[in-house]
Design an enzyme around this catalytic site. Structure first.
Site, PDB file in Angstrom:
ATOM      1  N   GLY A  83      42.761  93.108  35.026  1.00  0.00           N
ATOM      2  CA  GLY A  83      43.377  93.910  36.077  1.00  0.00           C
ATOM      3  C   GLY A  83      42.844  93.570  37.457  1.00  0.00           C
ATOM      4  N   GLY A  84      42.315  92.350  37.613  1.00  0.00           N
ATOM      5  CA  GLY A  84      41.856  91.915  38.927  1.00  0.00           C
ATOM      6  C   GLY A  84      40.688  92.701  39.476  1.00  0.00           C
ATOM      7  N   SER A 117      41.745  87.783  31.762  1.00  0.00           N
ATOM      8  CA  SER A 117      41.911  87.842  33.203  1.00  0.00           C
ATOM      9  C   SER A 117      40.592  88.278  33.848  1.00  0.00           C
ATOM     10  CB  SER A 117      43.067  88.787  33.548  1.00  0.00           C
ATOM     11  OG  SER A 117      43.414  88.696  34.897  1.00  0.00           O
TER      12      SER A 117
END
Length: 507
Positions: free
Chosen positions: A132-133, A216
């Site tokens: 989720g960055g 991610s």
């Protein structure tokens, strides 16, 4: 009198034992007893167990010891998220949930799925770190549910964690000294790993067989851990699902002004920010479009990471890493839908193919080469599966995060636009293969995958596992890195494509 006291004592002990029995499966942790749920005859579930407490913009510490039984039957609050329109659209497109999760600052918790006590104990342990960055994401959503993985595989316990995000995770305030200015979210990840190591044995897990894995931002957190703890003895393996980028942000003063604390970097400003209700900070970040991502703090993220990588100055444990073939599909579609409400699939594909190499393929290739140069056992893959129940639009192929439901076996829980489409037989088979591979790696990070016929990565031979591609949609085909990584040697060409195609895209 003695007889009466003895009877009362026995009654109290009986009542306590009955209370524990009625509460469901119970486990003793360092902070006290927790009570979970026998979610299936073969699986125990423990949700929302606090692994740390933390004041705003402070390092996490262990929770206090509890005198009563902690009911580990519901997810804890998610950590506060930055759900700007692009992030919210991304979550809607991937159908994995996360938009309506209750959130708050008291969010540092673990969820554990363990085999029932009549099954094999002292299992390998997988600890999942969501993506989720570093600005959005949570563990308490159906796609990360570990029930199916533990049900379908022996010798595995699955743990998912929460960690602080955005302005709460990496605030970067001007008042902090270099020593104080750290990525608190990554400190949360480290605290969770330490808690799992200290407590997992009582849940049936082996503290000497812990593997951390993430996608991610979660994959970046795994990678960061290996650089921050090059001599760690807890983690034995690191699967990484790549994609995403690290950025520095200095939006503190803008947010401060928006919540009434002023734009001057004073001690009074910081004290004011500490008192602002968390939801007000969250809303201010979203309204002004701020995005607080990781900073270089030389504690969790280092300014000389590339030098450390080249010199092999990282935790040398076996690595399983990879990316999806079309990482950027979902980001480009989300951006266009937010900007104009329409997309042009052909142009999206061209643009995405260029960007996906930068975001996923090339970083995976570089990371693998660093590990190989340090003689670290390395396994590499590219996920290429495209299935109607996940890729529900013509411009969503093997996009960023599309492999996650396949790893967890939760593909039937994915809902797009209110519709849940059934999985195909090939999709079910591929998920079984992928899940079995991840479990095999956790059980034996060096020999587990070779036992399945998955060889160590060697860029000179056909050793990249292509999962779910055209030639075997239900399993694996091994390809050569010279084909997968071709674009990584043509960055000038890719940059030219991006420059030409970018202005043609809607929005």
């Amino acid at each position: 009198m003695r007889l009466l006291l003895k009877v009362l004592s026995r009654l109290i002990l009986f009542a306590a034992a009955q209370s524990i029995q009625d509460a469901g499966p119970t486990v003793l942790t360092q902070q006290g007893v927790v009570s979970g749920t026998q979610i299936l005859p073969s699986v125990r579930q423990f949700l929302g167990i606090p692994f740390a407490v933390a004041q705003r913009w402070k390092a996490p510490t262990l929770p206090p010891v509890r005198s009563g039984i902690f009911p580990a039957t519901t997810f804890a609050n998610g950590c506060l998220q930055n759900l700007v329109p692009e992030n919210a659209e991304y979550l809607r497109l991937n159908g994995n949930g996360g938009l309506d999760v209750p959130s708050g600052e008291d969010c540092l918790a673990v969820n554990i799925w363990a085999p029932s006590t009549n099954r094999k104990q002292n299992t390998a342990v997988l600890v999942w770190i969501y993506g989720g960055g570093f600005v959005f994401g949570t563990s308490g959503i159906p796609v990360f549910n570990g029930t199916n993985m533990v049900r379908d595989n022996d010798d595995i316990t699955l743990v998912t964690i929460n960690y602080r995000l955005n302005i709460f995770g990496q605030p970067n305030p001007p008042q902090f000294s270099d020593k104080e200015n750290v990525n608190f979210g990554l400190l949360d990840v480290e605290a969770a790993i330490q808690w799992v190591h200290a407590n997992i044995a009582n849940f049936g897990g082996d503290p000497n067989r812990i593997t951390i894995f993430g996608q991610s931002a979660g994959g970046s957190a795994v990678d960061a851990y290996t650089f921050a703890h090059p001599h760690d003895t807890i983690v034995k393996g690191t699967p990484v699902l790549l994609g995403g980028k690290l950025r520095n942000h200095t939006d503190w003063n803008t947010v401060s002004a928006a919540v009434g604390c002023g734009s001057a970097a004073t001690l009074q400003q910081f004290a004011c920010m500490q008192k602002v209700p968390a939801v007000n900070l969250e809303q201010a970040v979203i309204s002004i479009g701020a995005a607080f991502s990781l900073i270089i703090d030389n504690t969790t993220i280092f300014s000389d990471t590339q030098t450390r990588a080249a010199n092999g100055n990282f935790l040398r444990v076996p690595l399983l890493l990879g990316s999806t073939a079309n990482e950027d599909d979902i980001f480009l579609v989300a951006q266009q839908l937010v900007a104009s409400g329409i997309t042009v699939p052909v142009l999206t594909e061209i643009f995405s193919d260029a960007l996906s190499a930068f975001v996923g393929t090339c970083p995976a290739s570089l990371t693998a080469s660093h590990r190989l140069n340090a003689d670290v056992p390395t396994f590499r893959y590219q996920y290429q599966g495209v299935f109607r129940s996940l890729s529900t639009r013509p411009d969503l192929r093997a996009y960023h995060s599309s492999e996650i439901p396949m790893v967890f076996g939760t593909y039937n829980g994915t809902v797009i636009n209110g519709i849940s489409l059934p999985a195909t037989a090939d999709q079910v088979a591929l998920s079984k293969y992928v899940q079995g591979a991840w479990v095999a790696f956790a059980r034996n990070p060096t020999g587990g995958l070779p036992s399945l016929g998955w060889p160590l990565y060697d860029p000179r031979t056909a050793t990249i596992a292509q999962l779910g591609n055209f030639f075997n949609t239900s399993g694996v085909v091994f390809g050569e890195s010279s084909l997968i990584d071709a674009a990584c040697n043509s960055q000038d060409v890719l940059a030219a494509i991006v420059a030409q195609v970018g202005p043609l895209l809607p929005g």
